[in-house]
Design a protein around this motif. Structure first.
Motif, PDB file in Angstrom:
ATOM      1  N   SER A  79      17.712  -1.660 -23.770  1.00  0.00           N
ATOM      2  CA  SER A  79      16.935  -0.768 -24.554  1.00  0.00           C
ATOM      3  C   SER A  79      17.149  -1.009 -26.157  1.00  0.00           C
ATOM      4  O   SER A  79      16.349  -0.643 -26.972  1.00  0.00           O
ATOM      5  CB  SER A  79      17.139   0.521 -24.257  1.00  0.00           C
ATOM      6  N   SER A  80      18.213  -1.868 -26.473  1.00  0.00           N
ATOM      7  CA  SER A  80      18.315  -2.141 -27.886  1.00  0.00           C
ATOM      8  C   SER A  80      17.483  -2.975 -28.350  1.00  0.00           C
ATOM      9  O   SER A  80      17.083  -3.888 -27.687  1.00  0.00           O
ATOM     10  CB  SER A  80      20.100  -2.587 -28.012  1.00  0.00           C
ATOM     11  N   THR A  81      17.386  -2.859 -29.613  1.00  0.00           N
ATOM     12  CA  THR A  81      16.575  -3.779 -30.575  1.00  0.00           C
ATOM     13  C   THR A  81      17.198  -5.272 -30.308  1.00  0.00           C
ATOM     14  O   THR A  81      16.467  -6.272 -30.405  1.00  0.00           O
ATOM     15  CB  THR A  81      16.564  -3.368 -31.955  1.00  0.00           C
ATOM     16  N   SER A  82      18.320  -5.426 -30.448  1.00  0.00           N
ATOM     17  CA  SER A  82      18.902  -6.709 -30.531  1.00  0.00           C
ATOM     18  C   SER A  82      18.599  -7.423 -29.323  1.00  0.00           C
ATOM     19  O   SER A  82      18.478  -8.680 -29.131  1.00  0.00           O
ATOM     20  CB  SER A  82      20.376  -6.677 -30.840  1.00  0.00           C
ATOM     21  N   TYR A  83      18.933  -6.613 -28.203  1.00  0.00           N
ATOM     22  CA  TYR A  83      18.559  -7.197 -26.978  1.00  0.00           C
ATOM     23  C   TYR A  83      17.282  -7.723 -26.711  1.00  0.00           C
ATOM     24  O   TYR A  83      16.983  -8.756 -26.190  1.00  0.00           O
ATOM     25  CB  TYR A  83      19.026  -6.101 -26.075  1.00  0.00           C
ATOM     26  N   LYS A  84      16.307  -6.874 -27.158  1.00  0.00           N
ATOM     27  CA  LYS A  84      14.854  -7.219 -27.051  1.00  0.00           C
ATOM     28  C   LYS A  84      14.402  -8.473 -27.774  1.00  0.00           C
ATOM     29  O   LYS A  84      13.530  -9.250 -27.567  1.00  0.00           O
ATOM     30  CB  LYS A  84      14.146  -5.846 -27.357  1.00  0.00           C
ATOM     31  N   THR A  85      15.114  -8.441 -29.129  1.00  0.00           N
ATOM     32  CA  THR A  85      14.899  -9.410 -29.769  1.00  0.00           C
ATOM     33  C   THR A  85      15.219 -10.855 -29.226  1.00  0.00           C
ATOM     34  O   THR A  85      14.579 -11.818 -29.460  1.00  0.00           O
ATOM     35  CB  THR A  85      15.288  -9.181 -31.354  1.00  0.00           C
ATOM     36  N   GLU A  86      16.372 -10.845 -28.791  1.00  0.00           N
ATOM     37  CA  GLU A  86      16.930 -12.012 -28.132  1.00  0.00           C
ATOM     38  C   GLU A  86      16.000 -12.501 -27.006  1.00  0.00           C
ATOM     39  O   GLU A  86      15.901 -13.651 -26.640  1.00  0.00           O
ATOM     40  CB  GLU A  86      18.539 -12.126 -27.845  1.00  0.00           C
ATOM     41  N   MET A  87      15.940 -11.685 -26.181  1.00  0.00           N
ATOM     42  CA  MET A  87      15.172 -11.838 -25.092  1.00  0.00           C
ATOM     43  C   MET A  87      13.717 -12.519 -25.352  1.00  0.00           C
ATOM     44  O   MET A  87      13.240 -13.150 -24.725  1.00  0.00           O
ATOM     45  CB  MET A  87      15.064 -10.545 -24.170  1.00  0.00           C
ATOM     46  N   ALA A  88      13.177 -12.029 -26.513  1.00  0.00           N
ATOM     47  CA  ALA A  88      11.673 -12.408 -26.824  1.00  0.00           C
ATOM     48  C   ALA A  88      11.921 -13.862 -27.424  1.00  0.00           C
ATOM     49  O   ALA A  88      11.104 -14.686 -27.027  1.00  0.00           O
ATOM     50  CB  ALA A  88      11.393 -11.369 -27.850  1.00  0.00           C
ATOM     51  N   LYS A  89      12.892 -14.055 -27.901  1.00  0.00           N
ATOM     52  CA  LYS A  89      13.114 -15.334 -28.533  1.00  0.00           C
ATOM     53  C   LYS A  89      13.606 -16.463 -27.238  1.00  0.00           C
ATOM     54  O   LYS A  89      12.984 -17.526 -27.243  1.00  0.00           O
ATOM     55  CB  LYS A  89      14.505 -15.306 -29.354  1.00  0.00           C
ATOM     56  N   LEU A  90      14.261 -15.816 -26.346  1.00  0.00           N
ATOM     57  CA  LEU A  90      14.334 -16.667 -25.234  1.00  0.00           C
ATOM     58  C   LEU A  90      12.739 -17.268 -24.463  1.00  0.00           C
ATOM     59  O   LEU A  90      12.581 -18.367 -24.274  1.00  0.00           O
ATOM     60  CB  LEU A  90      15.273 -15.915 -24.100  1.00  0.00           C
ATOM     61  N   LYS A  91      11.993 -16.191 -24.179  1.00  0.00           N
ATOM     62  CA  LYS A  91      10.912 -16.376 -23.643  1.00  0.00           C
ATOM     63  C   LYS A  91       9.865 -17.208 -24.569  1.00  0.00           C
ATOM     64  O   LYS A  91       9.287 -18.143 -24.015  1.00  0.00           O
ATOM     65  CB  LYS A  91      10.240 -14.980 -23.417  1.00  0.00           C
ATOM     66  N   MET A  92      10.050 -17.190 -25.907  1.00  0.00           N
ATOM     67  CA  MET A  92       9.111 -17.797 -26.824  1.00  0.00           C
ATOM     68  C   MET A  92       9.659 -19.304 -26.586  1.00  0.00           C
ATOM     69  O   MET A  92       8.690 -20.362 -26.472  1.00  0.00           O
ATOM     70  CB  MET A  92       9.202 -17.299 -28.151  1.00  0.00           C
ATOM     71  N   GLU A  93      11.001 -19.682 -26.649  1.00  0.00           N
ATOM     72  CA  GLU A  93      11.275 -21.000 -27.013  1.00  0.00           C
ATOM     73  C   GLU A  93      11.343 -21.789 -25.449  1.00  0.00           C
ATOM     74  O   GLU A  93      11.068 -22.737 -25.465  1.00  0.00           O
ATOM     75  CB  GLU A  93      12.934 -20.787 -27.248  1.00  0.00           C
ATOM     76  N   LEU A  94      11.355 -20.906 -24.404  1.00  0.00           N
ATOM     77  CA  LEU A  94      11.283 -21.133 -23.050  1.00  0.00           C
ATOM     78  C   LEU A  94       9.711 -21.866 -22.974  1.00  0.00           C
ATOM     79  O   LEU A  94       9.486 -22.965 -22.327  1.00  0.00           O
ATOM     80  CB  LEU A  94      11.548 -20.494 -21.972  1.00  0.00           C
ATOM     81  N   GLN A  95       8.837 -20.948 -23.368  1.00  0.00           N
ATOM     82  CA  GLN A  95       7.537 -21.489 -23.255  1.00  0.00           C
ATOM     83  C   GLN A  95       7.271 -22.797 -24.168  1.00  0.00           C
ATOM     84  O   GLN A  95       6.419 -23.488 -23.607  1.00  0.00           O
ATOM     85  CB  GLN A  95       6.633 -20.286 -23.824  1.00  0.00           C
ATOM     86  N   CYS A  96       7.795 -22.847 -25.186  1.00  0.00           N
ATOM     87  CA  CYS A  96       7.442 -24.125 -25.943  1.00  0.00           C
ATOM     88  C   CYS A  96       8.120 -25.380 -25.297  1.00  0.00           C
ATOM     89  O   CYS A  96       7.419 -26.354 -25.141  1.00  0.00           O
ATOM     90  CB  CYS A  96       8.207 -23.887 -27.409  1.00  0.00           C
ATOM     91  N   LEU A  97       9.234 -25.166 -24.690  1.00  0.00           N
ATOM     92  CA  LEU A  97       9.818 -26.232 -23.899  1.00  0.00           C
ATOM     93  C   LEU A  97       9.130 -26.622 -22.510  1.00  0.00           C
ATOM     94  O   LEU A  97       8.516 -27.680 -22.623  1.00  0.00           O
ATOM     95  CB  LEU A  97      11.206 -25.806 -23.360  1.00  0.00           C
ATOM     96  N   ASN A  98       8.494 -25.535 -22.009  1.00  0.00           N
ATOM     97  CA  ASN A  98       7.757 -25.855 -20.977  1.00  0.00           C
ATOM     98  C   ASN A  98       6.297 -26.582 -21.353  1.00  0.00           C
ATOM     99  O   ASN A  98       5.956 -27.348 -20.609  1.00  0.00           O
ATOM    100  CB  ASN A  98       7.383 -24.660 -20.071  1.00  0.00           C
TER     101      ASN A  98
END
Length: 708
Positions: A79-98
């Motif tokens: 639930s922390s901000t840093s966790y959510k920020t990093e997870m959002a970054k992962l999703k975004m970069e993965l989508q770019c790679l795909n």
């Protein structure tokens, strides 16, 4: 039913019931293939995803080995901000790679006919995925207790598929590719070839080995044994491989010494320890050894020759014949020359499926010539490079059980004979990630005599080790993924290494390749302004010449449904005898009336540029209607096939020493399906006609400018 190689095959029969039964066999063929792949249009997406997700879940969920350990990624962390920020970054970069990966080459499509790569089977992908989740490293069984055992099992499976006899404890393993396997095969062969000289010197010089002075070795030239201490250097360089690799155990028997003691005294005289320069000085040698290969050998053999110190100049290439196979007459002449000059031949490389022509070298003739020349005093090892064609051995392996009814698959008697004789070669490079339909990286090397690997194993006891138990110290690589062997293992288990399994896939690929050969032979109509000519000519002793073959193809093969083709014995006999040995067609186009090789090369390069994709920024993958690749022939060692090819294309034999050609590799079993090949050929014809028009316009503008 007809009987071929002990396997029931469908064929034309009288009566409705026979026809219905044969059609059912054909339906079964498509059903099995359909269950093994995701499919050319991803038809099995749902089935694959369900199995893949289950595999992922099973391998990421807690194993419950230590149930009392605390959970460290808590709800508060999530639930922390840093966790959510990093997870959002992962999703975004993965989508770019795909998004970027959408421009990858569509290997599963029937339109992909380029290199020796295809869609991997579902079993291979799922096995790879499951083991990949564990991140196992087969460098040592401490890191990979499961996948190391799977790799050992895969090696056994491949050795059995090739036909290696169990009496010599054959052994195989997975490498990162065929090039690595080829280098390893030559490395082992080099060390073994010169090992008897090290043994002789050590026995003469070392007090620890005084009991081994009675050691006898069999001399093929003499047909009898003699003491190793009095054997000539030349004879020691021409012993049989199986006798050499047995020497360490024989020395242990005679001396009753520990392996660790013997290792040091013998290895200090060995080539592996001293290197070529010092070894030659120690043993008074003056003539450099050679290796022999067809001119069609893969470039990795040149790498291997330089890496193990033999030198590129000592890789001697034999010209190939008009079918792009090693020329046996030229090979015999070369052996006579080396025997007369007493030049050691370490190994002869025979290619099981040349990567540019789909040819299989005459393994049977090479083996027979070795048997002949060893009695004359010249002996060598035979290294088979089956990186592409190794799995075609499944075509001649009878399945167990009742699943033995198959459609006709067109392989020639010549090809079948060479595949059967593979059991007698000394090493076999074989790539599951090529004709094994497995994910990269998954090359492989198999030794007919498993003790060979001990001569390149970096372990405490070197050549005195127990080769049955030592595994990870052999070969070139140290760290190696466990996922590769796991994918290969599951594919072998699901599909089977026999004519009803992998042979079913590759037999279908062979049918597609033979049909593509027919398509290239007839791609140009009589009123077209171009010709299209396959590199492999119609066999000399066949019922047809090229023109009558074209008539037969147009009358009996083009646009004929799959079922009717495989039920027509005359058609299947025709297809068996023409075309490539191993599912690769080489061919070229030329404008009618053109006699200049350079202009022909420009046309084929223009076609290749249209029918390939290497830069997504310059051209979208969806803009390529058919994927092919290219290569070239040079005059030096390809003169027989090159001059014949030029004549058939209408090119002067005096015109240029290099000829560019196109090639298509058939790995996709659906190439032989109804309507596929006519669609591919129509795209090809359109591109050729457009390229000719563009070249003519370009030359016209150039000539006009020059005139002004």
């Amino acid at each position: 039913m007809n009987r071929m190689n002990g396997i029931s095959t469908v064929g034309s029969e009288n009566g409705t019931n026979g026809r219905e039964m044969d059609e059912e066999v054909c339906d079964t063929q498509w059903g099995k293939l359909g269950a093994w792949f995701i499919g050319p249009s991803a038809e099995n997406t749902d089935e694959f995803c369900e199995l893949a997700i289950e595999s992922i879940r099973q391998n990421v969920k807690p194993k419950n080995y230590f149930p009392n350990d605390p959970k460290l990624i808590t709800p508060e962390v999530k639930s922390s901000t840093s966790y959510k920020t990093e997870m959002a970054k992962l999703k975004m970069e993965l989508q770019c790679l795909n998004d970027v990966l959408t421009e990858s080459i569509p290997y599963a499509s029937v339109r992909y006919q380029g290199h020796m790569v295809s869609e991997a089977t579902m079993a291979a992908k799922l096995g790879y995925l499951s083991a990949w989740m564990t991140n196992a490293n087969n460098a040592t069984s401490e890191l990979s207790p499961v996948t190391t055992q799977l790799e050992i099992e895969v090696g056994k499976q491949l050795c059995e598929m090739i036909g290696f006899e169990a009496t010599h404890n054959p052994w195989g393993h997975i490498t990162n590719g065929g090039s690595t396997a080829n280098i390893e095969a030559l490395w082992a062969s080099r060390n073994i070839k010169f090992f008897p000289l090290a043994v002789q010197r050590a026995i003469k010089d070392e007090r620890l080995l005084v009991s081994a002075k009675e050691l006898n070795v069999y001399i093929p030239r003499l047909g009898r044994k003699q003491k190793i201490t009095v054997t000539s250097t030349w004879d020691l360089l021409n012993l049989d491989l199986d006798d050499i690799v047995a020497l360490p155990q024989e020395i242990q028997r005679l001396t009753q010494k520990d392996a660790s003691d013997l290792k040091d005294v013998i290895n200090k005289s060995s080539l592996a320890h001293n290197g070529f320069v010092q070894f030659y000085l120690l043993h008074g040698l003056r003539t450099a050894p050679i290796i022999i290969a067809s001119a069609a050998n893969h470039f990795s053999w040149g790498k291997a020759a330089t890496l193990v110190g033999i030198g590129g100049r000592n890789l001697v290439c034999v010209p190939f014949d008009r079918y792009a196979r090693l020329d046996v007459i030229a090979f015999r002449k070369l052996l006579d020359e080396k025997l007369a000059k007493k030049i050691p031949v370490i190994a002869v490389i025979c290619v099981i499926g040349t990567t540019e022509h789909g040819a299989i070298d005459p393994v049977a003739d090479i083996l027979d010539l070795r048997a002949e020349y060893r009695t004359k005093g010249l002996n060598f090892y035979i290294l088979a490079d089956g990186a592409w064609g190794g799995y075609f051995a499944t075509l001649v392996r009878k399945p167990h059980g009742d699943d033995q009814t198959l459609p006709h698959f067109p392989i020639s008697d010549y090809t079948r004979d060479q595949l059967i004789r593979l059991k007698d070669v000394d090493t076999m490079t074989i790539d599951p990630h090529k004709s094994g339909y497995c994910p990269y990286p998954a090359g492989g090397l198999c030794y007919r005599n498993g003790h060979m690997k001990a001569f390149i194993s970096f372990a405490t006891d070197m050549v005195f080790m127990d080769t049955a138990t030592v595994f990870n110290c052999a070969g070139i690589e140290a760290s190696k993924p466990g996922a590769g062997p796991a994918g290969v293992y599951l594919a072998h288990k699901v599909i089977g290494l026999n004519s009803s399994g992998y042979g079913r896939i590759l037999g279908q690929a062979m049918l597609g390749a033979k049909l593509m050969y027919c398509a290239w032979l007839t791609a140009a109509n009589t009123d077209d302004n171009f010709v299209c000519v396959p590199l492999t000519p119609i066999p000399d002793n066949f019922d047809h010449d090229e023109e009558s073959a074209k008539r037969f193809i147009r009358a009996k093969i083009l646009d004929t449904p799959y079922v009717d083709l495989v039920l027509d014995n005359e058609v299947m006999h025709f297809l068996s005898e023409i075309g490539p040995d191993a599912a690769i067609n080489a061919f070229a186009v030329n404008k009618k009336g053109n006699t200049c090789a350079d202009k022909c090369n420009r046309l084929n390069m223009a076609v290749f540029d249209r029918l390939s994709q290497s830069n997504p920024k310059a051209k979208k993958v969806g803009d390529v209607p058919l994927f092919l690749t290219k290569s070239r022939l040079a005059q030096k060692e390809c003169f027989k096939v090159l001059n014949t090819f030029k004549e058939r294309l209408g090119i002067s034999t005096d015109s240029s020493d290099v000829l560019t050609f196109l090639r298509n590799t058939v790995t996709n079993p659906w190439t032989a399906a109804d309507h596929t090949i006519p669609m591919l050929v129509q795209h090809f014809r359109n591109v050729v006609i457009e390229c000719i028009e563009e070249i003519d316009q370009s030359e016209g503008k150039l000539n006009g400018h020059t005139h002004r």
